[in-house]
Design an enzyme around this catalytic site. Structure first.
Site, short mmCIF file in Angstrom:
data_model
loop_
_atom_site.label_atom_id
_atom_site.label_comp_id
_atom_site.label_asym_id
_atom_site.label_seq_id
_atom_site.Cartn_x
_atom_site.Cartn_y
_atom_site.Cartn_z
N ASP A 41 63.62 33.26 24.65
CA ASP A 41 62.19 33.60 24.63
C ASP A 41 61.30 32.38 24.81
OD1 ASP A 41 62.11 36.40 22.27
OD2 ASP A 41 62.91 36.15 24.29
N TYR A 44 61.19 31.18 28.32
CA TYR A 44 60.37 32.11 29.10
C TYR A 44 58.88 31.87 28.81
CZ TYR A 44 57.86 36.32 30.40
OH TYR A 44 56.93 37.17 30.92
N LEU A 91 41.70 46.88 46.97
CA LEU A 91 41.04 47.14 48.25
C LEU A 91 41.62 46.25 49.34
CD1 LEU A 91 37.29 47.27 47.15
CD2 LEU A 91 38.66 49.18 48.01
N LYS A 123 30.03 43.86 45.95
CA LYS A 123 31.29 43.76 45.22
C LYS A 123 31.08 42.72 44.12
CE LYS A 123 36.26 43.29 45.93
NZ LYS A 123 36.57 42.27 44.95
N ASP A 125 31.65 40.27 41.16
CA ASP A 125 32.77 39.42 40.80
C ASP A 125 32.94 39.42 39.28
OD1 ASP A 125 34.89 37.78 41.09
OD2 ASP A 125 33.73 35.97 41.45
N ARG A 144 41.54 47.15 33.65
CA ARG A 144 42.31 47.65 34.78
C ARG A 144 43.80 47.33 34.59
NH1 ARG A 144 44.19 45.36 39.53
NH2 ARG A 144 44.21 46.74 41.34
N GLU A 181 32.37 47.77 36.91
CA GLU A 181 32.66 46.34 36.85
C GLU A 181 31.82 45.69 35.75
OE1 GLU A 181 34.96 45.49 39.06
OE2 GLU A 181 34.83 43.33 39.34
N TYR A 233 30.66 52.26 39.52
CA TYR A 233 30.68 52.49 40.96
C TYR A 233 31.56 53.67 41.39
CZ TYR A 233 34.81 49.47 40.43
OH TYR A 233 35.98 48.91 40.01
N CYS A 436 17.91 -2.04 44.62
CA CYS A 436 17.11 -3.27 44.62
C CYS A 436 17.48 -4.22 43.48
CB CYS A 436 15.63 -2.93 44.54
SG CYS A 436 15.14 -2.34 42.91
S1 IVH Z 1 35.70 50.48 44.46
C1 IVH Z 1 39.50 52.40 45.47
N1 IVH Z 1 33.36 49.35 44.19
O1 IVH Z 1 36.92 45.23 43.43
C2 IVH Z 1 38.21 51.75 45.22
N2 IVH Z 1 35.28 48.12 43.52
O2 IVH Z 1 39.62 44.91 44.94
C3 IVH Z 1 38.35 50.74 44.18
N3 IVH Z 1 34.80 45.91 42.58
O3 IVH Z 1 39.31 46.39 41.17
C4 IVH Z 1 37.23 49.94 43.87
N4 IVH Z 1 32.60 46.02 42.77
O4 IVH Z 1 37.21 45.34 40.28
C5 IVH Z 1 34.68 49.21 44.03
N5 IVH Z 1 31.22 48.46 43.98
C6 IVH Z 1 32.54 48.34 43.81
C7 IVH Z 1 33.12 47.18 43.26
C8 IVH Z 1 34.51 47.11 43.13
C9 IVH Z 1 33.63 45.29 42.37
C10 IVH Z 1 36.12 45.36 42.29
C11 IVH Z 1 36.92 46.19 41.34
C12 IVH Z 1 38.22 46.50 42.02
C13 IVH Z 1 38.26 45.45 43.08
C14 IVH Z 1 39.01 45.95 44.28
#
Ligand code: IVH
Length: 698
Positions: A41, A44, A91, A123, A125, A144, A181, A233, A436
Site C-alpha cells: 500500500d 502504491y 465533450l 464553457k 472553467d 462528477r 458548473e 446547464y 541612471c
Molecule cells: S454540457 C453532454 N454545458 O464541460 C454534455 N458542459 O467536457 C455535457 N461545462 O463536464 C456537458 N460549461 O464540466 C456543458 N454550459 C456547459 C458547460 C459544460 C462547462 C463542462 C462540464 C463538463 C465538461 C465537458
C-alpha cells in the site's frame, strides 16, 4: 522503497506523469480487479501522491482519464460514493471554426436534415456537479467524479447560495436531476489569495483548482466561506413528464424554477424558423461560429473564467437520435479557446522606470504562446509580490493571460526546481536605478528613482504629457517619445515645443516623412492652447489626476497664482487633501520643475484655465453609459454629458473616467470592475454634477 527521477521542466513532467499514470492504473487493476497486488500500500500511495502533486503543479496536463480524476482513489477520504443514474459525459473538442463546421456537417448527415437549431453556452472553467431533487427538495448533490460515480458533497453544496434547496413552480416533476458548473469568480479568487498572502500561506494556483479544493472540504463551514457560484446547464434524468422539448426550453425552465443559468447563452434557430433573421439569412452554424469567435475576444469581460463555448443541438428528439459514442455525445461539442496558462522559464527579473520614477520589476520569459498570443514579458507589480510568490530567477513558472489583461506570473513550478538548484537565484531589489544609477528611494513596498532626468523616466513623462487626457498631441506615442528621448532631441517636456526648429535633423531620421512631421508640428502647435487643468495633468505631478487638476485650475485660474500659493492654500481647496497639496507644492518649489514650466510658458503654452462655460463640469471626463437609467433616455444623457464638456465613449477602456451604470448592463460593468474603473449609479452621477456646480434640470 521505489524512487522516481525528478523532472527538470514541463516536458519531463509530462513524460513522468504519463509513466506514473500507467503504473498507477496497472497496480489499481492488480489490486481491485485481479485481487493480486504486486506492491504494498505505501508504495502504491507514494506513486499516487507523486502523480497528484505533479498534476497539481501542471494543471494543464490533467486529463479526465487520469487515475486521480476517478472516484475511489486515495482522494475519496470522508465522502460517500454516489452512483450517477445516467453517466455524466465528456465533450468532443473543436479548436477552430472549421472543426466546428465539420462537427455540424456530421450532425446534418446523421439526421438527414438541411439545418439544425443550436444553443451556444460559455464553457465555464469550474467543476461539474449533479443535483437530485425529489418532491421539489434538494436530495443529493454530487461531484462528477469519473462520470459514473461521484462523491456525495450535499452538505457542501447546500452552502452554495445559488443552489435552491427547494424549487418553485407548478410543472415540477416528482424527481429529476440538474447538472451545472460550480466556479469561483476572479474577484473571489483574488480575495482568497490576498488573505492567504497576508497569513503567509502558499497562494492558490487558479480559480478552478481553488473551487475544486473548496468543494471537497470535509467541513462545510469552510466551503461556505469560499463564496462558490453555480450556473446550471442541463436537465439530467426525469421521473414524470419532461418540462422541455429543447435545450433552450430546458434553460428557460431551469431559470423559472429557481436556478441560475448563464445569461450569455444564446439560441440560433434554422432559417426556416427564424423569421426575424430573414434579411440576414445566415445559417445557425454561421451564427454559432460568430458567437464562439466573439467570446474568444470578450472572455476577459466576464467575472469568471471560461475555456470555451459549448455548442449543443437544441432539439431533444434530435439529441436522442444522435446519441453517444464512447463517453461523448454526438449532439454537443466544445469549441475550445487557446490555453490561458502556460509554463515557461523565467529568464530574468528586470526593473522598469515609470514616469513618476516608480521602479517596477517585470519578468523576462522564454517566449511562450498563452491565450493565443506570444508572451515574453509579464508584470510582477513590486518586489514584495516577487517574494510572496516565491519566485526565483531560473524557475519554470506558470504564466497567465486573461483576455486583454497584461500577462502575469502566477507561481513557480516547485518540483521543476529539483536537481537544478544551482541555476536558481533570488531577485534583489536594486538600490541604484538600473537606468541612471541614482540611489533608489523606498516607501513601503514601492521604490522610486528620484532623478528627474533619468532617460526612461523622461520618455514616459513625455509620452504622458502628449497623451489624451493631457496635452493631447496626436501621433506622439510611446515609440516616438522613447526614440526622441534616446536620441537626445528631448530632455524635458518643453523640448517638444522646440522640435519644429529641428525639422531638417528630424527628417534625416528613418521612417519620419515630411507629411508625418507637418501633421505632428500642427498637433504640437494646437496643444499650446490646452487649459491649465490639462497642463497640470500633463506635468506628471504625483497624485494629481484629472479631477484634482480641474479643481485646482478652477480655484487658482492661473499658473502664476498657483506657484505663489502656500501649501495651506492648496489644501484648502475642496477635494484636495494634504498628501496631494504637499506633492503639488513640492513639485512647484523644485527649481528644475520651475525652469521647465518657464520654458513651456516661453514657448507659448497657455498658463491659464477656462473661465467661461467652455470648461463645463464634465470637461476631461470620458464617460461610458450602460444599462437603463430612470431620469434620462440614453440619447438624453449622452447629450447632457457632451453639453457639460464631457466625452461619451462606447466601450470601457483604460482612458474611461467612469462608468455611469443603470439597471442591467452586465458586460460593461464586468469590464469596469476588471479594470477597476469607477462605477457611478445615477444618483451618484447627479450628485457629482451638483458638486461641480451644475444647477440644471434633471
Ligand atoms: S454540457 C453532454 N454545458 O464541460 C454534455 N458542459 O467536457 C455535457 N461545462 O463536464 C456537458 N460549461 O464540466 C456543458 N454550459 C456547459 C458547460 C459544460 C462547462 C463542462 C462540464 C463538463 C465538461 C465537458
Amino acid at each position: 522503497m521505489m524512487t522516481t527521477p525528478e523532472p527538470a521542466g514541463a516536458h519531463e513532467a509530462a513524460r513522468e506523469i504519463e509513466e506514473l499514470r500507467s503504473l498507477v492504473r496497472h497496480h489499481e487493476h492488480r489490486y481491485h480487479v485481479l485481487d493480486d497486488p504486486e506492491i504494498g500500500d505505501s508504495e502504491y500511495d507514494a506513486l499516487y501522491r507523486r502523480l497528484v502533486n505533479l498534476e497539481a503543479d501542471f494543471p494543464e496536463l490533467v486529463t479526465p482519464d487520469s487515475p486521480t480524476q476517478r472516484v475511489g482513489g486515495a482522494v475519496a477520504e470522508g465522502f460517500a460514493v454516489v452512483e450517477h443514474r445516467e453517466p455524466m459525459l465528456s465533450l468532443s473538442n473543436a479548436f477552430d471554426g472549421e472543426e466546428l463546421r465539420a462537427w455540424y456537417a456530421r450532425v446534418l448527415r446523421l439526421l438527414e436534415v438541411e439545418e439544425v437549431a443550436l444553443v451556444c453556452e460559455p464553457k465555464i472553467d469550474g467543476l461539474a456537479i449533479s443535483l437530485v431533487y425529489r418532491d421539489g427538495a434538494l436530495e443529493v448533490g454530487a461531484t462528477r467524479g469519473d462520470g459514473l460515480r461521484g462523491e456525495d458533497i450535499t452538505a457542501n453544496l447546500r452552502t452554495v447560495r445559488e443552489i435552491p434547496l427547494r424549487v418553485q413552480g407548478e410543472d415540477v416533476p416528482p424527481a429529476f436531476e440538474v447538472r451545472g458548473e460550480v466556479y469561483l469568480s476572479q474577484d473571489e479568487f483574488e480575495r482568497l489569495n490576498a488573505a492567504r498572502a497576508e497569513a503567509g500561506e502558499p497562494l492558490y494556483m487558479n480559480p478552478r483548482n481553488t473551487a475544486a479544493g473548496s468543494l471537497r472540504q470535509l467541513d462545510p463551514k469552510v466551503t461556505s466561506e469560499r463564496r462558490l457560484q453555480l450556473f446550471v446547464y442541463q436537465i439530467g434524468w426525469i421521473e414524470g413528464a419532461a418540462p422541455h422539448t429543447s435545450q433552450w426550453e430546458a434553460l428557460e425552465w431551469l431559470n423559472r424554477v429557481g436556478f441560475r443559468t448563464n445569461p450569455v447563452a444564446d439560441q440560433f434557430e434554422g432559417i426556416q424558423d427564424a423569421v426575424a433573421s430573414i434579411d440576414r439569412p445566415e445559417e445557425s452554424i454561421d451564427r454559432a461560429v460568430a458567437f464562439c469567435e466573439e467570446w474568444v475576444r470578450r472572455r476577459g469581460e466576464l467575472a469568471y473564467a471560461i475555456d470555451g463555448v459549448v455548442v449543443k443541438v437544441d432539439d431533444v428528439v434530435q439529441q436522442r437520435q444522435l446519441g453517444v459514442v464512447g463517453r461523448e455525445p454526438r449532439w454537443a461539442t466544445a469549441y475550445k479557446f487557446p490555453a490561458e496558462q502556460a509554463v515557461t522559464r523565467l529568464r530574468d527579473i528586470q526593473v522598469s522606470v515609470g514616469r513618476t520614477g516608480a521602479l517596477t520589476p517585470f519578468a523576462v520569459l522564454e517566449p511562450v504562446v498563452v491565450g493565443g498570443a506570444r508572451v515574453s514579458v509579464a508584470t510582477l507589480h513590486n518586489a514584495e509580490q516577487v517574494e510572496a510568490k516565491g519566485l526565483l530567477i531560473g524557475d519554470d513558472v506558470i504564466v497567465q493571460r486573461a483576455g486583454e489583461v497584461i500577462p502575469e506570473v502566477v507561481a513557480p513550478v516547485l518540483p521543476a526546481r529539483e536537481g537544478r538548484e544551482d541555476e536558481l537565484r533570488p531577485f534583489e531589489a536594486p538600490t541604484q536605478c538600473p537606468a541612471c544609477t541614482a540611489a533608489v528611494e523606498t516607501d513601503g513596498p514601492a521604490s522610486r528613482c528620484p532623478n528627474l532626468r533619468c532617460p526612461p523616466r523622461v520618455a514616459r513623462t513625455v509620452e504622458h504629457f502628449a497623451s489624451r487626457g493631457a496635452m493631447d498631441i496626436e501621433g506622439f506615442g510611446e515609440k516616438l517619445a522613447a526614440r526622441l528621448t534616446e536620441l537626445g532631441f528631448i530632455e524635458g517636456v518643453a523640448d517638444i515645443y522646440g522640435l519644429a526648429e529641428r525639422r531638417e535633423e528630424l527628417l534625416a531620421l528613418d521612417g519620419i516623412g515630411e507629411k508625418t512631421l507637418d501633421n505632428l508640428f500642427a498637433q504640437i502647435e494646437a496643444s499650446k492652447q490646452r487649459p491649465l487643468r490639462r497642463l497640470l495633468v500633463a506635468l506628471s505631478i504625483r497624485h494629481v489626476g484629472g479631477e484634482t487638476a480641474r479643481d485646482i485650475a478652477v480655484h487658482f485660474g492661473e499658473m502664476a497664482q498657483l506657484r505663489a500659493a502656500a501649501v495651506e492654500q492648496i489644501e484648502a481647496i475642496d477635494g484636495v487633501g494634504p498628501i496631494v497639496a504637499q506633492a503639488l507644492h513640492e513639485y512647484l518649489e523644485d527649481s528644475a520643475n520651475g525652469a521647465e514650466i518657464d520654458r513651456l510658458a516661453a514657448a507659448g503654452v497657455r498658463m491659464d484655465d477656462d473661465t467661461s462655460a467652455r470648461g463645463g463640469p464634465l470637461e476631461g471626463d470620458i464617460v461610458v453609459v450602460t444599462g437603463a437609467l430612470d431620469r434620462w433616455s440614453r440619447n438624453e444623457v449622452e447629450a447632457l454629458i457632451k453639453e457639460l464638456g464631457g466625452r461619451v465613449s462606447g466601450a470601457v477602456g483604460k482612458q474611461t473616467s467612469y462608468l455611469l451604470a443603470g439597471a442591467g448592463g452586465g458586460a460593461k460593468r464586468a469590464r469596469a470592475e476588471a479594470l477597476e474603473t469607477e462605477i457611478l449609479g445615477e444618483d451618484e452621477f447627479l450628485e457629482r454634477l451638483r458638486e461641480r456646480g451644475w444647477d440644471g434640470e434633471e
